[in-house]
Every structure is written in C-alpha cells, then in structure tokens.
Design a protein around this motif. Structure first.
Motif, PDB file in Angstrom:
ATOM      1  N   ASP A  74      -1.662  15.298 -44.991  1.00  0.00           N
ATOM      2  CA  ASP A  74      -0.479  15.930 -45.564  1.00  0.00           C
ATOM      3  C   ASP A  74      -0.695  16.128 -47.065  1.00  0.00           C
ATOM      4  O   ASP A  74      -1.108  15.210 -47.763  1.00  0.00           O
ATOM      5  CB  ASP A  74       0.751  15.048 -45.323  1.00  0.00           C
ATOM      6  CG  ASP A  74       2.045  15.752 -45.711  1.00  0.00           C
ATOM      7  OD1 ASP A  74       3.043  15.050 -45.902  1.00  0.00           O
ATOM      8  OD2 ASP A  74       2.043  16.982 -45.832  1.00  0.00           O
ATOM      9  N   VAL A  75      -0.396  17.331 -47.568  1.00  0.00           N
ATOM     10  CA  VAL A  75      -0.585  17.604 -48.995  1.00  0.00           C
ATOM     11  C   VAL A  75       0.369  16.770 -49.842  1.00  0.00           C
ATOM     12  O   VAL A  75       0.004  16.201 -50.863  1.00  0.00           O
ATOM     13  CB  VAL A  75      -0.354  19.107 -49.285  1.00  0.00           C
ATOM     14  CG1 VAL A  75      -0.452  19.372 -50.777  1.00  0.00           C
ATOM     15  CG2 VAL A  75      -1.385  19.940 -48.553  1.00  0.00           C
ATOM     16  N   VAL A  76       1.643  16.713 -49.418  1.00  0.00           N
ATOM     17  CA  VAL A  76       2.677  16.050 -50.220  1.00  0.00           C
ATOM     18  C   VAL A  76       3.128  14.791 -49.506  1.00  0.00           C
ATOM     19  O   VAL A  76       3.674  14.848 -48.416  1.00  0.00           O
ATOM     20  CB  VAL A  76       3.884  16.984 -50.439  1.00  0.00           C
ATOM     21  CG1 VAL A  76       4.954  16.273 -51.272  1.00  0.00           C
ATOM     22  CG2 VAL A  76       3.452  18.268 -51.102  1.00  0.00           C
ATOM     23  N   MET A  77       2.873  13.603 -50.105  1.00  0.00           N
ATOM     24  CA  MET A  77       3.362  12.342 -49.531  1.00  0.00           C
ATOM     25  C   MET A  77       4.231  11.653 -50.553  1.00  0.00           C
ATOM     26  O   MET A  77       5.247  12.172 -50.965  1.00  0.00           O
ATOM     27  CB  MET A  77       2.175  11.487 -49.069  1.00  0.00           C
ATOM     28  CG  MET A  77       1.467  12.085 -47.841  1.00  0.00           C
ATOM     29  SD  MET A  77       0.171  11.022 -47.174  1.00  0.00           S
ATOM     30  CE  MET A  77      -1.031  11.027 -48.480  1.00  0.00           C
ATOM     31  N   THR A 124      -0.327  25.674 -43.043  1.00  0.00           N
ATOM     32  CA  THR A 124       1.071  25.229 -43.086  1.00  0.00           C
ATOM     33  C   THR A 124       1.421  24.696 -41.711  1.00  0.00           C
ATOM     34  O   THR A 124       0.933  25.204 -40.694  1.00  0.00           O
ATOM     35  CB  THR A 124       2.006  26.401 -43.449  1.00  0.00           C
ATOM     36  OG1 THR A 124       1.818  27.455 -42.505  1.00  0.00           O
ATOM     37  CG2 THR A 124       1.715  26.900 -44.839  1.00  0.00           C
ATOM     38  N   LYS A 125       2.263  23.667 -41.668  1.00  0.00           N
ATOM     39  CA  LYS A 125       2.562  23.016 -40.388  1.00  0.00           C
ATOM     40  C   LYS A 125       3.199  23.989 -39.403  1.00  0.00           C
ATOM     41  O   LYS A 125       2.984  23.885 -38.198  1.00  0.00           O
ATOM     42  CB  LYS A 125       3.472  21.808 -40.623  1.00  0.00           C
ATOM     43  CG  LYS A 125       2.761  20.684 -41.372  1.00  0.00           C
ATOM     44  CD  LYS A 125       3.681  19.508 -41.610  1.00  0.00           C
ATOM     45  CE  LYS A 125       2.966  18.437 -42.420  1.00  0.00           C
ATOM     46  NZ  LYS A 125       3.843  17.288 -42.716  1.00  0.00           N
ATOM     47  N   SER A 126       3.993  24.925 -39.927  1.00  0.00           N
ATOM     48  CA  SER A 126       4.689  25.829 -39.031  1.00  0.00           C
ATOM     49  C   SER A 126       3.743  26.787 -38.305  1.00  0.00           C
ATOM     50  O   SER A 126       4.081  27.305 -37.253  1.00  0.00           O
ATOM     51  CB  SER A 126       5.730  26.629 -39.816  1.00  0.00           C
ATOM     52  OG  SER A 126       5.105  27.356 -40.841  1.00  0.00           O
ATOM     53  N   GLU A 127       2.540  27.037 -38.870  1.00  0.00           N
ATOM     54  CA  GLU A 127       1.616  27.956 -38.206  1.00  0.00           C
ATOM     55  C   GLU A 127       0.685  27.256 -37.241  1.00  0.00           C
ATOM     56  O   GLU A 127      -0.057  27.879 -36.502  1.00  0.00           O
ATOM     57  CB  GLU A 127       0.806  28.742 -39.243  1.00  0.00           C
ATOM     58  CG  GLU A 127      -0.202  27.917 -40.019  1.00  0.00           C
ATOM     59  CD  GLU A 127      -1.050  28.759 -40.966  1.00  0.00           C
ATOM     60  OE1 GLU A 127      -1.565  29.802 -40.518  1.00  0.00           O
ATOM     61  OE2 GLU A 127      -1.181  28.377 -42.135  1.00  0.00           O
ATOM     62  N   LEU A 165      -6.139  20.085 -44.691  1.00  0.00           N
ATOM     63  CA  LEU A 165      -4.851  19.872 -45.361  1.00  0.00           C
ATOM     64  C   LEU A 165      -3.746  20.564 -44.571  1.00  0.00           C
ATOM     65  O   LEU A 165      -3.920  21.672 -44.076  1.00  0.00           O
ATOM     66  CB  LEU A 165      -4.881  20.440 -46.785  1.00  0.00           C
ATOM     67  CG  LEU A 165      -5.728  19.704 -47.819  1.00  0.00           C
ATOM     68  CD1 LEU A 165      -5.492  20.326 -49.170  1.00  0.00           C
ATOM     69  CD2 LEU A 165      -5.405  18.224 -47.855  1.00  0.00           C
ATOM     70  N   ARG A 166      -2.611  19.861 -44.481  1.00  0.00           N
ATOM     71  CA  ARG A 166      -1.435  20.455 -43.842  1.00  0.00           C
ATOM     72  C   ARG A 166      -0.234  20.283 -44.765  1.00  0.00           C
ATOM     73  O   ARG A 166      -0.153  19.301 -45.491  1.00  0.00           O
ATOM     74  CB  ARG A 166      -1.126  19.773 -42.491  1.00  0.00           C
ATOM     75  CG  ARG A 166      -2.274  19.838 -41.520  1.00  0.00           C
ATOM     76  CD  ARG A 166      -1.869  19.371 -40.152  1.00  0.00           C
ATOM     77  NE  ARG A 166      -1.576  17.955 -40.062  1.00  0.00           N
ATOM     78  CZ  ARG A 166      -1.302  17.320 -38.925  1.00  0.00           C
ATOM     79  NH1 ARG A 166      -1.254  17.994 -37.797  1.00  0.00           N
ATOM     80  NH2 ARG A 166      -1.055  16.030 -38.912  1.00  0.00           N
ATOM     81  N   THR A 167       0.674  21.235 -44.696  1.00  0.00           N
ATOM     82  CA  THR A 167       1.901  21.090 -45.480  1.00  0.00           C
ATOM     83  C   THR A 167       3.034  21.788 -44.772  1.00  0.00           C
ATOM     84  O   THR A 167       2.842  22.802 -44.106  1.00  0.00           O
ATOM     85  CB  THR A 167       1.753  21.662 -46.904  1.00  0.00           C
ATOM     86  OG1 THR A 167       2.936  21.399 -47.631  1.00  0.00           O
ATOM     87  CG2 THR A 167       1.510  23.153 -46.892  1.00  0.00           C
ATOM     88  N   MET A 224      -8.456  11.065 -37.918  1.00  0.00           N
ATOM     89  CA  MET A 224      -7.517  10.287 -38.720  1.00  0.00           C
ATOM     90  C   MET A 224      -6.357  11.177 -39.155  1.00  0.00           C
ATOM     91  O   MET A 224      -6.555  12.262 -39.698  1.00  0.00           O
ATOM     92  CB  MET A 224      -8.221   9.709 -39.952  1.00  0.00           C
ATOM     93  CG  MET A 224      -7.360   8.774 -40.778  1.00  0.00           C
ATOM     94  SD  MET A 224      -8.332   8.037 -42.123  1.00  0.00           S
ATOM     95  CE  MET A 224      -7.088   6.987 -42.874  1.00  0.00           C
ATOM     96  N   ILE A 225      -5.131  10.707 -38.896  1.00  0.00           N
ATOM     97  CA  ILE A 225      -3.920  11.427 -39.279  1.00  0.00           C
ATOM     98  C   ILE A 225      -3.286  10.696 -40.450  1.00  0.00           C
ATOM     99  O   ILE A 225      -2.936   9.521 -40.341  1.00  0.00           O
ATOM    100  CB  ILE A 225      -2.928  11.512 -38.104  1.00  0.00           C
ATOM    101  CG1 ILE A 225      -3.606  12.149 -36.875  1.00  0.00           C
ATOM    102  CG2 ILE A 225      -1.686  12.303 -38.507  1.00  0.00           C
ATOM    103  CD1 ILE A 225      -2.770  12.058 -35.615  1.00  0.00           C
TER     104      ILE A 225
END
Length: 747
Positions: free
Chosen positions: A90-93, A143-146, A119-121, A37-38
């Motif tokens: 996503d941590v922040v929505m 983190t999404k960038s990693e 968790l991703r951010t 689930m995304i």
C-alpha cells in the motif's frame, strides 16, 4: 468464483472473472511455494487479496501469503524471510510516504533487488510522482479500483515469472546489472516518446548489437480494425517514425509483429527478434530488432526479464501521465484546475515581464437550481459552453481555469480581465441542445500588483472578494481590499481563540434571576454564556456568538450550556425552590441540527433535571421560519415536558395565525420596548399590545431589561406578571445565585 465488491475506493474490487487454477489448493509440508507478502493497514485488503488468489498455482507452485499491517511489522518479516517473491504494498499507510520509505528500505538497506514490488493505492491523489518511480525500483503500480480479480492474478503471475527469471540468471550478474541500470535510466525519461526510443537503445546495448529496431503501438481505427504505428525507430529504420507499419517495404516485419501481439509472446528468429509488451485495454506495444544471428539462452532470459520491466514502465508512464492530467486539469472542460492555476499565478508573480495582471473568480448565479431542474448532463454542457465563451471572447493571452463546480478563474492583464468585460459574457443566452439559457454571474477580483504572497493567497483573496460580492448583491463584482483580509483574519483568530477558551474552561455560565414583579420573589433565571480572557477582560456575546455559529462550535457550546443549566436547576431545587425555572437560549444553528432533539433528551436524562422546569428560548425570526418543520419540532420538544419561550418578541413581524399553531408557552417583551415605556413620545403601546396578545393566546409574559421602578410599575399596571433586569438582579455565578436566593426565600 463469486463476486466480491466493495463500495470504498480504498478497497479492492473483484468482479465476476474466471481465473484458471490447478491443484486442490492445499499446502503440504513442502516449502516449494511462491511467497507473496501483503503490506497494508486495512485488514479487508488482506482478506480480499488472499480470497482472490486462493487455490491458485503458478508454474506448478502454490502461493503462500505473509501479512504485515504496518511498516514496522513488514521490516520484521523481511528480516526473517529471504525468499519473498512478490510484495503487494500500500502506498499510503501510517504516513503518506510510508510505502515509498519501505521500498527504499527493501532496495537500499536490505539490498533485495530480486523481489518484485507492486504498489497499490486507493487514493490516486497520493500516487508517487515520476521522480519517485524513478528513484525506487517499483515493478508495478495499480490503483486498487482497477485491480479486478483477473488483473490481480495477471499482475502477480507476471511478477512471479519475473522473479523466477531473475533468480535463474543471477549467475549472469553483469546482464542483470545492465537491466537494472537500463530500467533506472528509462524511468528517468519524462515522455512516452523518450521512453520508447530509450527502449530501443537499451535493448541494443543489452544484446551488444547495433540499434537497428523499431517500436510500434497498436491503435484501433474508426472502422474498428487494428493497425500498428511506428512511434520510435533507430538505425536502418530511423526514417519510419510516425508511419504506419504497413507502409514499410518488408511485409514480414508487419506480419511478425502482428503475430507477436496476437499470441501475446516474444518471437525469436534466426536473424530477428519480435518483442511483445503488455499494454492495457486500449493499447498494446511491440518492438522489432534485426539481430543478424540467433540469441543464446542467457540473452533470451535477459530479454524476457527486460520485457517484463518494460511492460511495467510503459504502464507507469501511461499511469503517471493520466494522474498528472487528473491532478492539474479539469476532466470535463480540460481547463487548468485550481492546483494548476495556483502554479500559474506563482509563475506570474515571479515574472518581471508581464503587464499588470488581474485574477478574477467568476461564480455562476443559481447554477445548482439550473442543474437540478434540467439535469446534470445539461449542466455539464452549460459549463462547457461557459468555458468556451470565456476562452474565445475575453482575449488570446489570458488563462481560463475551472476552480470549482460552477466557478471559473480568469488570469490576464488588467485591460482584458475587468468586471465589465467579464460580466458582458453573460449578457447573451447560452444555446444548449437548441434551448437558450440565460445565466448571470458574480465576480471577485484581485490585482496581483497589489498582492503580496503566493498563488494560494491570491486565490484566497479572490474568494473573499467573491463571497462579499455574492453577499452584497448577486450579478455584481468586488475587488479585494486589505480591509477584507483584516476582517477575515480577525474572525479566524477569534474563532481559534474561542475554541481554545472553551477547551481551557475560560467560558462560564451565569444566571440572571427572573422575579414575580408583584411580590419580587424569584421564579426562575436565564442562563447566559460569558467569556473572560486570561487578562480578566470580557468579550461580549454579541461578538463571539456569531463566530461560534459560523464555525459550528455553537453545537458543542450549546450542549454544554444546556447541561450546565440543568445541573444548576437540580442544585437550586435542592435548596427548596421546587418551582424554579431555568431558561436557556437556543441559536438557529443548534435548532436546525438533526440531533438537537436527542441531545436535549440526553441532557435531561443524564442530569435528572425535571423537564417542566426547563425553558428553551428561541428568537421570533426562528419561530417564523419553515412553519411545518418548526411545528413538528416544537411538538416533539413539548412532548419531553420542556417549555418554549419566544425571546425578543415584537422585534420581528410574526404572523399571528402562525403563532397560534406553535407549541409556545411564553413571550418575552424585548428590552427596547421596556425602555420605551417611560418615553412620553412613544409610550407603552407596543408592550401593552404584546401583553394583550399573550392574554388572548393564553401565554405567559415576561419583560426583560427592567432597570427602574417606574418601568416595573407600568408593566405591572399593564398586566405583565414577571420581569428580568438590573432592577432586580444582575447576572451572577452559581454560588452568588444561591446566596441571592437565600436572601429572597419566602418566610
């Protein structure tokens, strides 16, 4: 796979990495899939994730994706789907803590302990604190960038394996409960040393064994070889902490752990267990336990699950440590940053033991020019040199912080932190790569003994003093005073009141007629902005226009005034005054705005105002700035048909050669020179000079501030054809203007 790259920090970034997949990627009618689930409010993240994991099979089962774009939608799906293996969240929505609230709902309301939550951010600044990771059962955090494609695949694979193992051993609820309790207890530990020691204790408790074990970290030595160091130990190995593993007598332990790290798996012997924990690109971890017996199947499964959780915990501890350092310390100088300095000031304010303390903000003068000239790498070395000198020369018991690009903060007792001592640090040049660079600085100071409030207010007050000092004289200093704060607050209050007045339509445009002084017939009017408060009092433009310019509100205000003037011009011309001209003042901030020209064109188009009857008034000082850019802009304005007048002419120091190059149509004689016309001591010399200059340059002339007949007579005699002032008419509303024009129609 191809390369999918996003330039936003909030997006996933997938590089060219190979992921081994199996099967043809098609889902048949079978429901034997891993549900992933995304949950993310960014549709691009959904598509990027499914793209990265397409055609992937894990444990011979394909992935099926469920998509939720909000917390509410996620709750609806979770209520219907009981077999979700992994949630990428996503941590922040909608709100900063929406992700953690959803984790709380999954764990504590739905009681879904088996699902793995990652968790991703894209915003590390919103990362959960240690207590949040401790409170919620978070299985991974990235983190999404990693998250490169291979790392995303690795993380999801590990999570699914963990999920499968948990489901497999559900029959052993006591063991599972123990793992969960152990994970929670470990997450409560604040340091790496506490965490690794806790791992040994918890594994021993899980297996009902004495805590005879050690925990190692693999480090790369200067010769590029890898070596294992013992960072935690218990039982018979407790004396080996902080020793290299190669130094212990039992060489088989070193050999076994090296093998576990090399093969990236756990190794189970008849009397020992070697555990491998996934680390990162720089570190790997391993643990050794003396079991004295073979482990049974359920113990092996419990250990696999526990190791998966521990790997996540190790990553979380490392991540939170990095985020903590990033949040509170400057990455270049390693000094406390602005956030940390505020905390230190707060601690100082509540302490009764400290001596009288001063906070100083030190701004390096013209650092941007130095940075641009010598390069950013040289600039970084210069900042490091400044930081080192401030720390080493001002005193031992003070705090040095970097609060901005080229601004440092120094906190210490009044004797150490004084302007003379601080500025003295910049008397000698700084040596960078064999090159001497002379710097100067400006200082703003605040005495905490005179300060009431928190650290954030103290920093703000120091910034106010610094700004005042820079405005008055660079390479100087100022202490904050209460009057400075009052001035700033009054300006801020005025700014908010002005914006509210604009939104609530308490601002208006009035029009002061301009006349032919020979016939006294109207030729035009100047549009003037007025502010009337709710109680009926008026605030003069000299007070609120500078505030509007400072805050940037002048851009909206100026466009509104221009449109009002254009609409009024159309109405006046319908009354029969076809040659009537309306003048509009333009501030320097408006004129410099990159979209000024398009705003002017749009206003003319939308109102159908004839451009040749619109005049823009700019000040003489504006006309003298940036000659080349101004000439180009004035030519573009003239091309629209709009006229240009120079307001308050004679108050500046114009270059006549420059004035000749400008596309200007009219000069306005400033009211100060009109007033002097009847002054016998000075007479009409300046006004006469301006009128003669206008004739020579073939420019129209108008005098403002004409208040009596004597002034009008002299101006007319000197050859000034037009005037504006109380002698002819005061500023008036649109309706009043129409009535006035009706009384001044030519018969």
């Amino acid at each position: 796979m191809g390369k999918l790259v996003s330039h936003s920090e909030d997006d996933l970034v997938f590089l060219d990495e190979t992921v081994r997949v199996s099967g043809d990627g098609k889902l048949g009618a079978s429901s034997d899939v891993w549900q992933v689930m995304i949950i993310d409010d960014d549709a691009d993240v959904h598509s990027a994730t499914t793209f990265a994991l397409s055609n992937v099979e894990i444990q011979n089962r394909p992935l099926a994706f469920l998509h939720a774009y909000s917390a509410e939608q996620a709750r609806e799906i979770l209520a219907k789907e009981p077999h979700i293996a992994v949630i990428l969240l996503d941590v922040v929505m909608e709100q900063q803590d929406e992700g953690l609230q959803l984790v709380h709902y999954i764990r504590d309301v739905l009681h879904r302990a088996e699902v793995r939550i990652i968790l991703r951010t894209g915003q590390p600044g919103y990362a959960p604190e240690i207590d949040a990771i401790q409170q919620f059962d978070i299985n991974d955090y990235k983190t999404k960038s990693e998250l490169t494609r291979i790392k995303l695949y690795t993380v999801v694979t590990a999570a699914i394996r963990s999920y499968e193992q948990i489901c497999t051993i559900n029959s052993s609820s006591s063991g599972l409960d123990m793992i969960l309790r152990a994970s929670t207890e470990l997450m409560a530990l604040q340091t790496f040393e506490e965490f690794t020691t806790g791992v040994i204790t918890q594994i021993a408790r899980l297996l009902s064994l004495p805590p005879d074990g050690l925990f190692c970290i693999q480090e790369q030595l200067h010769n590029q070889e890898n070596a294992l160091f013992i960072v935690a130990a218990a039982g018979k190995y407790s004396d080996l902490i902080n020793h290299p593993l190669s130094s212990i007598e039992d060489a088989s332990i070193d050999k076994t752990l090296t093998r576990a790290l090399h093969e990236k798996r756990n190794i189970y012997g008849r009397e020992f267990t070697a555990l491998h924990f996934t680390g990162n690109a720089f570190r790997n971890f391993a643990a050794f336990f003396r079991t004295e017996r073979p482990l049974n199947d359920i113990e092996l499964r419990l250990l696999e699950v526990f190791c998966s959780n521990i790997s996540v915990g190790l990553a979380n501890i490392s991540l939170v440590t990095r985020l903590h350092n990033s949040a509170f310390y400057d990455s270049l100088t390693k000094l406390p940053n602005r956030t940390r300095l505020k905390e230190i000031i707060d601690e100082n304010l509540i302490s009764t033991k400290n001596q009288p303390t001063t906070l100083a903000l030190i701004d390096i003068d013209h650092f941007a020019e130095t940075n641009d000239t010598l390069g950013h790498q040289f600039g970084d070395l210069l900042l490091l040199a400044v930081a080192t000198r401030l720390q080493s020369r001002l005193g031992d018991r003070l705090i040095v912080a970097r609060v901005g690009g080229d601004t440092f903060g120094v906190l210490g007792d009044d004797i150490q932190v004084n302007p003379a001592a601080v500025l003295a640090q910049f008397e000698r040049p700084f040596s960078i790569d064999g090159q001497d660079v002379q710097l100067s600085a400006t200082v703003g100071l605040v005495r905490l003994s005179e300060h009431k409030g928190r650290g954030v207010e103290a920093l703000k007050n120091a910034h106010i003093a610094l700004k005042r000092a820079k405005h008055q004289q660079r390479t100087g200093h100022l202490y904050f005073s209460r009057n400075m704060g009052i001035d700033i607050r009054e300006r801020v209050n005025m700014m908010h009141a002005l914006r509210a007045a604009f939104e609530e339509r308490h601002l208006s445009v009035v029009y002061q007629p301009q006349v032919d002084m020979a016939t006294r017939m109207p030729v035009g009017a100047e549009a003037l902005l007025r502010w009337t408060t709710e109680d009926g009092s008026s605030i003069p433009p000299s007070r609120f226009i500078p505030i509007a310019e400072y805050s940037g509100l002048i851009i909206e205000l100026g466009e509104w005034v221009l449109r009002q003037a254009c609409q009024e011009l159309v109405r006046v011309q319908r009354l029969g005054f076809t040659d009537f001209m309306v003048s509009v003042n333009v501030s320097q901030v408006q004129f410099r705005h990159p979209h000024f020209l398009s705003m002017l064109r749009n206003a003319l188009h939308d109102t159908n105002a004839p451009p040749h009857c619109i005049e823009l008034e700019i000040t003489e000082s504006m006309a003298m700035e940036e000659p080349d850019a101004l000439i180009k802009l004035l030519d573009q304005i003239t091309a629209t048909g709009v006229s240009i007048a120079i307001d308050d002419f004679g108050t500046g120091f114009s270059s006549l050669s420059h004035l000749q190059k400008l596309s200007v149509d009219r000069l306005k004689i400033d009211r100060a020179f009109v007033t002097e016309i009847t002054d016998s001591s000075r007479g009409s010399s300046i006004a006469e000079m301006i009128i003669q200059l206008g004739r020579n340059l073939e420019l129209d002339i108008i005098a403002e501030g004409v208040e009596d007949e004597r002034q009008a007579e002299i101006l007319t005699a000197l050859g000034c054809p037009m005037g504006q002032g109380y002698l002819f008419a005061k500023p008036m509303t649109s309706d009043a203007l129409h009535s006035w024009l009706g009384n001044h129609k030519q018969i």
